[in-house]
Design a protein around this motif. Structure first.
Motif, mmCIF file in Angstrom:
data_model
loop_
_atom_site.group_PDB
_atom_site.id
_atom_site.type_symbol
_atom_site.label_atom_id
_atom_site.label_comp_id
_atom_site.label_asym_id
_atom_site.label_seq_id
_atom_site.Cartn_x
_atom_site.Cartn_y
_atom_site.Cartn_z
ATOM 1 N N THR A 7 -27.762 -15.719 -62.589
ATOM 2 C CA THR A 7 -27.314 -14.776 -61.560
ATOM 3 C C THR A 7 -25.806 -14.612 -61.635
ATOM 4 O O THR A 7 -25.076 -15.585 -61.871
ATOM 5 N N ARG A 35 -30.084 -11.207 -62.408
ATOM 6 C CA ARG A 35 -29.788 -10.810 -61.028
ATOM 7 C C ARG A 35 -28.283 -10.666 -60.855
ATOM 8 O O ARG A 35 -27.512 -11.472 -61.385
ATOM 9 N N HIS A 37 -25.294 -9.871 -57.752
ATOM 10 C CA HIS A 37 -24.930 -9.657 -56.355
ATOM 11 C C HIS A 37 -23.787 -8.655 -56.263
ATOM 12 O O HIS A 37 -22.839 -8.712 -57.056
ATOM 13 N N GLN A 67 -31.760 -7.084 -61.323
ATOM 14 C CA GLN A 67 -32.147 -7.087 -59.913
ATOM 15 C C GLN A 67 -30.869 -7.162 -59.081
ATOM 16 O O GLN A 67 -30.038 -8.049 -59.280
ATOM 17 N N VAL A 69 -28.788 -7.728 -55.603
ATOM 18 C CA VAL A 69 -28.810 -8.388 -54.299
ATOM 19 C C VAL A 69 -27.600 -7.908 -53.509
ATOM 20 O O VAL A 69 -26.477 -7.878 -54.022
ATOM 21 N N SER A 71 -24.946 -8.646 -50.947
ATOM 22 C CA SER A 71 -24.321 -9.798 -50.298
ATOM 23 C C SER A 71 -23.606 -9.377 -49.027
ATOM 24 O O SER A 71 -23.001 -8.299 -48.965
ATOM 25 N N ARG A 93 -33.799 -3.724 -50.490
ATOM 26 C CA ARG A 93 -33.424 -4.637 -51.564
ATOM 27 C C ARG A 93 -33.269 -6.056 -51.018
ATOM 28 O O ARG A 93 -33.178 -6.276 -49.815
ATOM 29 N N LEU A 94 -33.211 -7.009 -51.940
ATOM 30 C CA LEU A 94 -32.976 -8.392 -51.553
ATOM 31 C C LEU A 94 -31.560 -8.521 -51.009
ATOM 32 O O LEU A 94 -30.621 -7.896 -51.526
ATOM 33 N N GLU A 96 -28.371 -11.165 -49.480
ATOM 34 C CA GLU A 96 -27.840 -12.524 -49.407
ATOM 35 C C GLU A 96 -27.190 -12.728 -48.048
ATOM 36 O O GLU A 96 -26.302 -11.980 -47.654
#
Length: 299
Positions: A7, A35, A37, A67, A69, A71, A93-94, A96
């Motif tokens: 990541t 991944r 961020h 992918q 993320v 934040s 989306r994912l 953090e």
């Protein structure tokens, strides 16, 4: 054997929009990462500069097979910043989470926890898992053995080890960069932009001590946890996090990927990293349960 994922964590530093664009476009096209961020985690005052460019960066990263993320801020201080966090937490989306006050806005949907959350034991990890945490990146001062104990008690969660970069140690209400330049925090003139990796702070004896980045305190040295993949998996680590710096991060990711794929050992990887233009020497004391500033010494 299961593959340890890589990541790219969120950028801690204040970079101009053009530098952000060029950096993440190259990451999208060339970096061996699963991944990435994006988003501001340190200072909400920087968001008006970076927010307009994130959609373009996100599109490029996703087109490059990464992918993404989102934040969120680690120390929100205003109503505007809390509203921005809530809006991000509503995204499909994912996300953090770096401050526990963001949890109600995301609870029940998948999220990642950053190293700013105080996850120091199994009970906290289980609590976060019940609310939707799928990946936990524990605080940077925890050793591999300590993280392993938490991971062993929470097999439903993926654990991510902060593996490269200046260590994020603390956040303050005071802006160190503004104070250094004789300015107030509210009129800081974004002087932190002058130091793309943070500004090193030495002791009176001229020894490396810390680094400052606006309201953030980091380690002066560059943490590099280089464990063989079987060691990581045995300790319950399924992912490594690399923190962006003003160096060749594509090469950093490549070096870690080679090590994790078994094509080079950890000592070769350490040498490869030491050849890059880094803001400090390589250390890994915290990961080995020692002083954080202690470098790895080969037997």
């Amino acid at each position: 054997m299961k593959r340890v994922a890589l990541t790219l964590g969120p950028l801690f530093f204040h970079w101009p929009a053009e530098r952000l664009r060029n950096f993440y476009f190259r990451i999208a096209d060339e970096a061996a990462l699963e991944r990435v961020h994006v988003g501001e985690v340190v200072c909400g005052k920087r968001m008006p500069f970076s927010d307009p460019i994130w959609p373009e960066i996100i599109e490029r990263l996703e087109r490059g097979g990464k992918q993404v993320v989102l934040s969120t801020l680690a120390a929100p201080a205003t109503v505007r910043e809390r509203k921005a966090i809530a809006e991000l937490c509503a995204d499909d989306r994912l996300v953090e989470i770096n401050d526990i006050t963001a949890l109600p806005a995301r609870s029940g949907r998948p999220f990642v926890t950053g190293p700013f959350l105080n996850v120091y034991n199994e009970a906290t990890a289980r609590f976060l898992a019940r609310h939707g945490a799928t990946t936990i990146c524990p605080p940077v001062e925890l050793s591999l053995e300590t993280v392993s104990a938490i991971a062993g008690a929470c097999p439903q969660i993926e654990f991510e080890l902060f593996a490269f970069g200046r260590l994020p140690l603390a956040l303050s209400g005071r802006c160190y960069h503004a104070r250094l330049h004789g300015l107030h925090k509210d009129s800081c003139q974004f002087t932190c932009e002058q130091d793309p990796d943070g500004l090193a702070v030495d002791t009176l004896d001229d020894q490396s001590f810390l680094a400052i980045n606006g309201v953030q305190t980091l380690s002066a040295e560059v943490h590099a946890a280089l464990f063989e993949p079987d060691t990581l998996l045995r300790h319950g680590i399924g992912r490594l996090r690399l923190s962006p710096h003003d160096c060749d991060m594509v090469e950093v990711a490549r070096t870690y990927r080679y090590m994790l794929d078994g094509t080079q050992d950890s000592e070769t990887a350490r040498f490869a990293l030491s050849c890059l233009e880094l803001p400090g020497r390589l250390v890994d004391g915290y990961a080995r349960g020692e002083a954080g500033s202690r470098p790895h010494i080969s037997a």
